[in-house]
Design an enzyme around this catalytic site. Structure first.
Site, mmCIF file in Angstrom:
data_model
loop_
_atom_site.group_PDB
_atom_site.id
_atom_site.type_symbol
_atom_site.label_atom_id
_atom_site.label_comp_id
_atom_site.label_asym_id
_atom_site.label_seq_id
_atom_site.Cartn_x
_atom_site.Cartn_y
_atom_site.Cartn_z
ATOM 1 N N ASN A 5 -4.124 7.325 7.196
ATOM 2 C CA ASN A 5 -4.146 7.032 5.766
ATOM 3 C C ASN A 5 -5.288 7.844 5.172
ATOM 4 O O ASN A 5 -6.397 7.816 5.698
ATOM 5 C CB ASN A 5 -4.378 5.528 5.569
ATOM 6 C CG ASN A 5 -4.706 5.170 4.137
ATOM 7 O OD1 ASN A 5 -4.264 5.827 3.209
ATOM 8 N ND2 ASN A 5 -5.500 4.135 3.961
ATOM 9 N N ARG A 58 0.813 -1.215 0.000
ATOM 10 C CA ARG A 58 0.000 0.000 0.000
ATOM 11 C C ARG A 58 0.857 1.281 0.000
ATOM 12 O O ARG A 58 0.331 2.382 -0.102
ATOM 13 C CB ARG A 58 -0.894 0.028 1.244
ATOM 14 C CG ARG A 58 -1.847 -1.141 1.329
ATOM 15 C CD ARG A 58 -2.685 -1.036 2.592
ATOM 16 N NE ARG A 58 -3.480 0.171 2.581
ATOM 17 C CZ ARG A 58 -4.653 0.305 2.009
ATOM 18 N NH1 ARG A 58 -5.195 -0.724 1.397
ATOM 19 N NH2 ARG A 58 -5.316 1.443 2.052
ATOM 20 N N GLU A 88 -0.985 1.383 -27.001
ATOM 21 C CA GLU A 88 -1.079 0.894 -25.625
ATOM 22 C C GLU A 88 -1.832 -0.450 -25.572
ATOM 23 O O GLU A 88 -1.422 -1.372 -24.864
ATOM 24 C CB GLU A 88 -1.751 1.963 -24.739
ATOM 25 C CG GLU A 88 -2.251 1.516 -23.377
ATOM 26 C CD GLU A 88 -1.165 1.090 -22.391
ATOM 27 O OE1 GLU A 88 0.028 1.132 -22.731
ATOM 28 O OE2 GLU A 88 -1.538 0.669 -21.283
ATOM 29 N N GLU A 98 2.909 -7.771 -23.787
ATOM 30 C CA GLU A 98 3.580 -7.951 -22.497
ATOM 31 C C GLU A 98 3.083 -9.163 -21.730
ATOM 32 O O GLU A 98 3.866 -9.883 -21.146
ATOM 33 C CB GLU A 98 3.293 -6.740 -21.590
ATOM 34 C CG GLU A 98 4.118 -5.530 -21.847
ATOM 35 C CD GLU A 98 3.917 -4.497 -20.743
ATOM 36 O OE1 GLU A 98 2.809 -3.942 -20.656
ATOM 37 O OE2 GLU A 98 4.865 -4.247 -19.987
#
Ligand code: M6R
Length: 589
Positions: free
Chosen positions: A99, A27, A472, A479
């Protein structure tokens, strides 16, 4: 995103807290810290760096049974020891970890400074312990609630007081917080994976609830009314890795589903993009530089500026650093784009550009990364940590920041009328909901992926702003599915690649509802005539997207293509999070 943790019980709190932080590091990981109660005081140990490095260097003590901890993903203030959490009030009586983002921190801070509070960091968070101090008159819980009620924005907070070493207080609004129930001990964390090795029984705090956690009890109350709330105790069956992915099968899928939020967060940067546009207008030549996915965001920006009559170039880092740079001078502005801020070719390009006295601003996700430290200015995208190697949500963050920047520059130059600008901005704010509609169509996209999974070659075609969308879409499939994918400006098909088209070759045509739609249709006909399998991406296409201003179509139209790539990869039985031969940050040339 940041990770927070709390422990109260009979064991050594700092050790347990660092174990929890390690599992929350996904995180955020630019700094970490722990605060624990020992010998009648709260001791705070924190620093910049990854959890394990900090743990090695800190004296954690062995006699504490109560503490809180934090792993940070910087938003306000660069990663540094001072900005690391936990933070305390003037007298080190109250210490908290947080947070989220406190939107009204500036006004709160000014008010507190007038009342002689001393601040040590640049964070929004530090106002919280000072507010508790301000409201304290002998009752920790009451001061905490009064302080939390002053906050606007999002928060998950844990707080301890040296006068109350038998409790941890916590509160939540729009940032996750759970309590893990132990036997004579309790745990608090941003997320379930942190507590799973200790307990599988958890309570999930809901928005505008706060709690008092003691070693043998947990009480949850309504923040507004103070009424006690009876909470359900859940038994968790996931393993740790599943829990980190919040129930998604892969990080990539989780991050695609975070795309609406990535857009919202980048939109918050509008003041900064306006400020930078004010500087950019003074330069004769503008260059965008980036690598991989970020370079497609750069190309979108170039097309956007062209739409408003402003010339620019978009060049990949590995070429820029050895060629473009030779023609730079002090009349040039370079805009470097990078998720990680650590990509070697982008960094080298910026260093070379600076030697030629060019002005550099960077558009970056990771706060305090190398690129940000060598740029004159920085626009943060605030997309949150991106774990999957294939970039998804960060791309949307880049597109939004760059769209804001290009629109502001067009306004600075007097090349866009105010009404049109406002209409686009309005539409931009609706994009997160529109992305959500695309994501709701996940099932259809998954079915299409099943049909396409054995294809050996893919074509992606688009025009103008959506040529980069084609690039893209094709990169994503290369990939993570290891199949050959070509991306072409649709008008170029006939100049060669058409020879590769034969029956069943998928051609994914990105076709927004703009003035080139008919031209696009002609290009599609050329492929259809060769019996290619056409997949239209558009308002009434096979991959449907909601209506939006064509200028914003790259942000919306890439979402089904991210999902398609993901599902083709999983349909082939591959792990999209860990593609072969690739690394998340390419820090070598
Ligand atoms: O961290 P950066 O944005 O600078 O990374 C640039 C590229 O390495 C990156 O976008 C890469 O192409 C991704 N794997 C694409 O999914």
């Amino acid at each position: 995103m940041c990770g927070i943790a709390g422990y109260i019980g009979e064991r050594n709190a700092p050790e347990i807290l660092f174990d929890m932080l390690k599992r929350l590091e996904y995180r955020g990981y630019d700094s970490a810290g722990v605060a624990y109660f020992a010998h009648g005081r709260i001791l705070v140990s924190k620093d910049r760096g990854k959890v394990n490095d900090i743990r090695k260097n800190l004296n954690l003590g062995r006699e504490s049974k109560l503490g809180i901890a934090h792993t940070r993903w910087a938003t306000h203030g660069e990663p540094s020891r001072e900005n690391s959490h936990p933070h305390s009030d003037c007298n080190s009586q109250f210490t908290i970890a947080h947070n989220g983002i406190i939107e009204n921190y500036k006004e709160l801070r000014e008010g507190l400074i007038e009342r002689k509070h001393r601040f040590l960091s640049e964070t929004d968070t530090e106002v919280i312990p000072h507010l508790i101090e301000e409201f304290y008159s002998g009752n920790f819980e009451s001061a905490f609630v009064k302080a939390v009620k002053k906050l606007r924005g999002s928060f998950a907070i844990v707080a301890i007081s040296k006068s109350n070493p038998d409790m941890i207080l916590l509160a939540r609004k729009e940032s996750p917080l759970i309590i893990g129930l132990g036997d004579g001990e309790n745990f608090i964390a941003s997320d379930t994976p942190a507590v799973l090795p200790e307990t599988r029984r958890i309570i999930i705090l809901d928005d505008l609830e706060y709690g008092i956690v003691k070693k043998n009890s947990v009480t949850i109350k309504d923040l507004e009314t103070g009424d006690e709330i009876k909470k359900e105790i859940r038994e968790i069956e996931w393993d740790i890795e599943e829990a980190e992915k919040e129930g998604y099968e892969h990080f990539m899928l989780k991050e695609i589903f975070e795309e609406p939020n990535a857009v919202r967060n980048a939109l918050n940067g509008i003041n900064k993009t306006e400020e930078i546009a004010g500087k950019l207008k003074n330069f004769n030549r503008i260059y965008f530089v980036a690598c991989g996915t970020a370079s497609y965001a750069a190309l979108v920006a170039k097309y956007l500026l062209e739409r408003f009559g402003i010339p620019s170039e978009a060049i990949v880092g590995s070429e820029f650093r050895y060629s473009t740079v030779n023609s730079l001078g002090s009349d040039c502005a370079v805009i470097a784009i990078s998720q990680s801020g650590e990509t070697a070719d982008t960094i080298a390009s910026v260093k070379e550009a600076r030697k030629k006295l060019a002005y550099v601003t960077s558009v970056v996700n990771v706060v305090g990364s190398s690129l940000t430290r060598i740029s004159d200015d920085v626009i943060y995208t605030y997309s949150g940590p991106e774990i999957a190697v294939a970039s998804t949500k960060a791309y949307l963050g880049q597109l939004v920041s760059l769209t804001l920047l290009c629109l502001s520059l067009a306004r600075e130059k007097g090349n866009i009328n105010e009404q049109y600008m406002n209409e686009i901005l309005d539409d931009l704010h609706k994009i997160p909901d529109k992305i959500r509609q695309v994501l709701d169509n996940e099932g259809e996209i998954k079915k299409l992926a099943e049909k396409l999974k054995d294809k050996k070659i893919f074509f992606y075609i688009g025009r103008r702003l959506n040529y980069p969308t084609a690039l893209e879409g094709a990169l994503k499939i290369k990939e993570i599915s290891y199949v050959h994918a070509e991306a072409y400006p649709a008008g170029e098909l006939k100049h060669g690649p058409l020879a590769l088209l034969e029956e069943g070759v998928p051609v994914i045509a990105i076709s927004p509802n703009d003035d080139l739609k008919e031209k696009m249709e002609s290009n599609v006909q050329e492929a259809r005539a060769r019996n290619a399998t056409i997949i239209m991406v558009g308002e009434d296409g096979d991959l449907r997207v909601p209506v939006c201003d064509p200028l914003l179509s790259p942000i919306l139209y890439i979402v089904p293509l991210h999902l398609l790539a993901y599902y083709i990869s999983t349909a082939k039985g591959l792990d999209p999070d860990k593609p072969r031969n690739l690394a998340k940050s390419v820090t070598v040339e």
